[in-house]
Scaffold this motif. Sequence first.
Motif, PDB file in Angstrom:
ATOM      1  N   PHE A  25     -37.413 -23.204   2.073  1.00 33.16           N
ATOM      2  CA  PHE A  25     -36.280 -23.400   1.180  1.00 33.16           C
ATOM      3  C   PHE A  25     -36.734 -24.157  -0.058  1.00 33.16           C
ATOM      4  O   PHE A  25     -37.439 -25.167   0.049  1.00 33.16           O
ATOM      5  CB  PHE A  25     -35.155 -24.177   1.881  1.00 33.16           C
ATOM      6  CG  PHE A  25     -34.508 -23.414   2.989  1.00 33.16           C
ATOM      7  CD1 PHE A  25     -33.400 -22.631   2.753  1.00 33.16           C
ATOM      8  CD2 PHE A  25     -35.025 -23.465   4.275  1.00 33.16           C
ATOM      9  CE1 PHE A  25     -32.810 -21.907   3.771  1.00 33.16           C
ATOM     10  CE2 PHE A  25     -34.449 -22.746   5.309  1.00 33.16           C
ATOM     11  CZ  PHE A  25     -33.339 -21.961   5.055  1.00 33.16           C
ATOM     12  N   THR A  35     -27.844 -25.572   0.599  1.00 32.95           N
ATOM     13  CA  THR A  35     -29.142 -25.214   1.179  1.00 32.95           C
ATOM     14  C   THR A  35     -29.214 -25.615   2.638  1.00 32.95           C
ATOM     15  O   THR A  35     -29.707 -24.864   3.492  1.00 32.95           O
ATOM     16  CB  THR A  35     -30.277 -25.882   0.388  1.00 32.95           C
ATOM     17  OG1 THR A  35     -30.271 -25.385  -0.959  1.00 32.95           O
ATOM     18  CG2 THR A  35     -31.631 -25.598   1.004  1.00 32.95           C
ATOM     19  N   VAL A  66     -27.134 -23.126   4.723  1.00 33.14           N
ATOM     20  CA  VAL A  66     -27.834 -21.857   4.896  1.00 33.14           C
ATOM     21  C   VAL A  66     -29.022 -22.035   5.846  1.00 33.14           C
ATOM     22  O   VAL A  66     -29.306 -21.161   6.675  1.00 33.14           O
ATOM     23  CB  VAL A  66     -28.293 -21.307   3.529  1.00 33.14           C
ATOM     24  CG1 VAL A  66     -29.187 -20.080   3.706  1.00 33.14           C
ATOM     25  CG2 VAL A  66     -27.090 -20.939   2.675  1.00 33.14           C
ATOM     26  N   VAL A 121     -35.906 -18.905   0.556  1.00 29.78           N
ATOM     27  CA  VAL A 121     -34.624 -18.998  -0.137  1.00 29.78           C
ATOM     28  C   VAL A 121     -34.797 -19.935  -1.329  1.00 29.78           C
ATOM     29  O   VAL A 121     -35.198 -21.095  -1.154  1.00 29.78           O
ATOM     30  CB  VAL A 121     -33.507 -19.525   0.786  1.00 29.78           C
ATOM     31  CG1 VAL A 121     -32.221 -19.756  -0.010  1.00 29.78           C
ATOM     32  CG2 VAL A 121     -33.255 -18.554   1.931  1.00 29.78           C
ATOM     33  N   ASN A 153     -32.586 -21.715  -4.024  1.00 27.58           N
ATOM     34  CA  ASN A 153     -31.227 -22.051  -4.457  1.00 27.58           C
ATOM     35  C   ASN A 153     -31.323 -22.585  -5.877  1.00 27.58           C
ATOM     36  O   ASN A 153     -31.838 -23.675  -6.115  1.00 27.58           O
ATOM     37  CB  ASN A 153     -30.600 -23.086  -3.521  1.00 27.58           C
ATOM     38  CG  ASN A 153     -29.088 -23.128  -3.648  1.00 27.58           C
ATOM     39  OD1 ASN A 153     -28.497 -22.370  -4.404  1.00 27.58           O
ATOM     40  ND2 ASN A 153     -28.457 -24.013  -2.897  1.00 27.58           N
ATOM     41  N   VAL A 206     -34.965 -14.547  -1.115  1.00 28.53           N
ATOM     42  CA  VAL A 206     -33.527 -14.625  -1.376  1.00 28.53           C
ATOM     43  C   VAL A 206     -33.298 -15.572  -2.554  1.00 28.53           C
ATOM     44  O   VAL A 206     -33.779 -16.707  -2.547  1.00 28.53           O
ATOM     45  CB  VAL A 206     -32.764 -15.138  -0.142  1.00 28.53           C
ATOM     46  CG1 VAL A 206     -31.262 -15.207  -0.421  1.00 28.53           C
ATOM     47  CG2 VAL A 206     -33.052 -14.265   1.068  1.00 28.53           C
ATOM     48  N   MET A 215     -30.305 -17.439  -4.635  1.00 29.51           N
ATOM     49  CA  MET A 215     -28.891 -17.807  -4.624  1.00 29.51           C
ATOM     50  C   MET A 215     -28.662 -18.908  -5.657  1.00 29.51           C
ATOM     51  O   MET A 215     -29.602 -19.387  -6.288  1.00 29.51           O
ATOM     52  CB  MET A 215     -28.461 -18.278  -3.233  1.00 29.51           C
ATOM     53  CG  MET A 215     -29.274 -19.437  -2.671  1.00 29.51           C
ATOM     54  SD  MET A 215     -28.920 -19.794  -0.924  1.00 29.51           S
ATOM     55  CE  MET A 215     -27.357 -20.663  -1.074  1.00 29.51           C
TER      56      MET A 215
END
Length: 381
Positions: A6, A18, A21, A33, A35, A64, A66
């Motif tokens: 992350f 975060t 998720v 991910v 963020n 990902v 976001m």
Amino acid sequence: MAEGTFVNLGCRTNAAETDEVGWLLRDARNFVVVNSCTVTTAADRDTRKAVSRARREHPDAALVLMGCYVDGHPGDTLGADLVVPNAWKRAPLGIERDGEVEPPGTRRSRYVLKVQDGCDNRCTFCIVWQTRGRSLSRFLPYLEARARGAARAGYREVVLTGIDLGSYRGGLAPLVRRLLEAAAPARVRLSSIDPSHVDADLARLLEHPRLCPHLHLPLQSGSDRVLARMRRRYDLARFERAVGLARAVRPDLALTGDIMVGFPGETREDFERTLEVIERARFMDLHVFRFSPRPRTAAARHPDQVPAEEAHERSRQAIELGQRLGAEYQRGFAGRPLDVIWDRVAQNRIRGVSENYLTVSAPSEGRRAGQLERFTFEPAA
């Protein structure tokens, strides 16, 4: 890559999202991910760099993207495999297990609880109201379950956060009362609050032994003329009333805040007023930002931009004043016991934060992230 990675950029609300998720993806593998943040053009650059680095370092992982960059740049996926707009993050997450929460130290030492999202104000320098949408408040039973889960997991501080925290439906003070009860024995801290949302009911709650005596008020400017051009919801009198209400209850209040210098049309006289207000309010820590034009905001179109050299000088002066006031506040607590929550270890030292937002350092041996300890404070040399 065996587990997921992350990368969190930007605000404390992003950090809370975060973590949520992360809990949902706790059994997933081989993903990254990011963020993102888009509050400034520099934040956009940081997002692009983070995505590029993630793809380079984890070429086989699902990527990902976001966060606010997604909403601020529709259609620009930066090559991510999946993009997640902010609207997809509004549903409460994780309540299925009665607020089960990962223990302190898994991601952070203090639990960050998002209670609200979006903003109905239209500040002329801000893009976030466009990327986050209107103000929405999370369901109180969900928040109580998360607070109970955090305390049960061993957290000793719950930080309440939101894009416009004080606009929580039904009022911030009633919310804080309920969450103080739910989070016991953990203490509760409020993140940034618009000064217009500090009322007598909220100030009285600062008497509670588990509500941290700390307010972060984003003043931005001490000039009513500049505040009006920014389209803030308060004037100087309203800000000073908020500070006065809080200090009447907690004279030792830790007051932190945000200051923006070099806003279009800010004169030297406007800036001098800001310095006077900073000193009068006795801030103990300041985040000082130089205005930078943000595309799609009204302030970026103003013709009377402050020269960069002058903005840099104003920033320097505001930072120096904030440092002096911070040192004075620290000296006032020399030799006094504070309740510190330990956080990060570096070179056999661990850093922590007290209830009144003072940073403390100690030998790391025998201490762990998330642990609460009564500790005698000594200002840094």
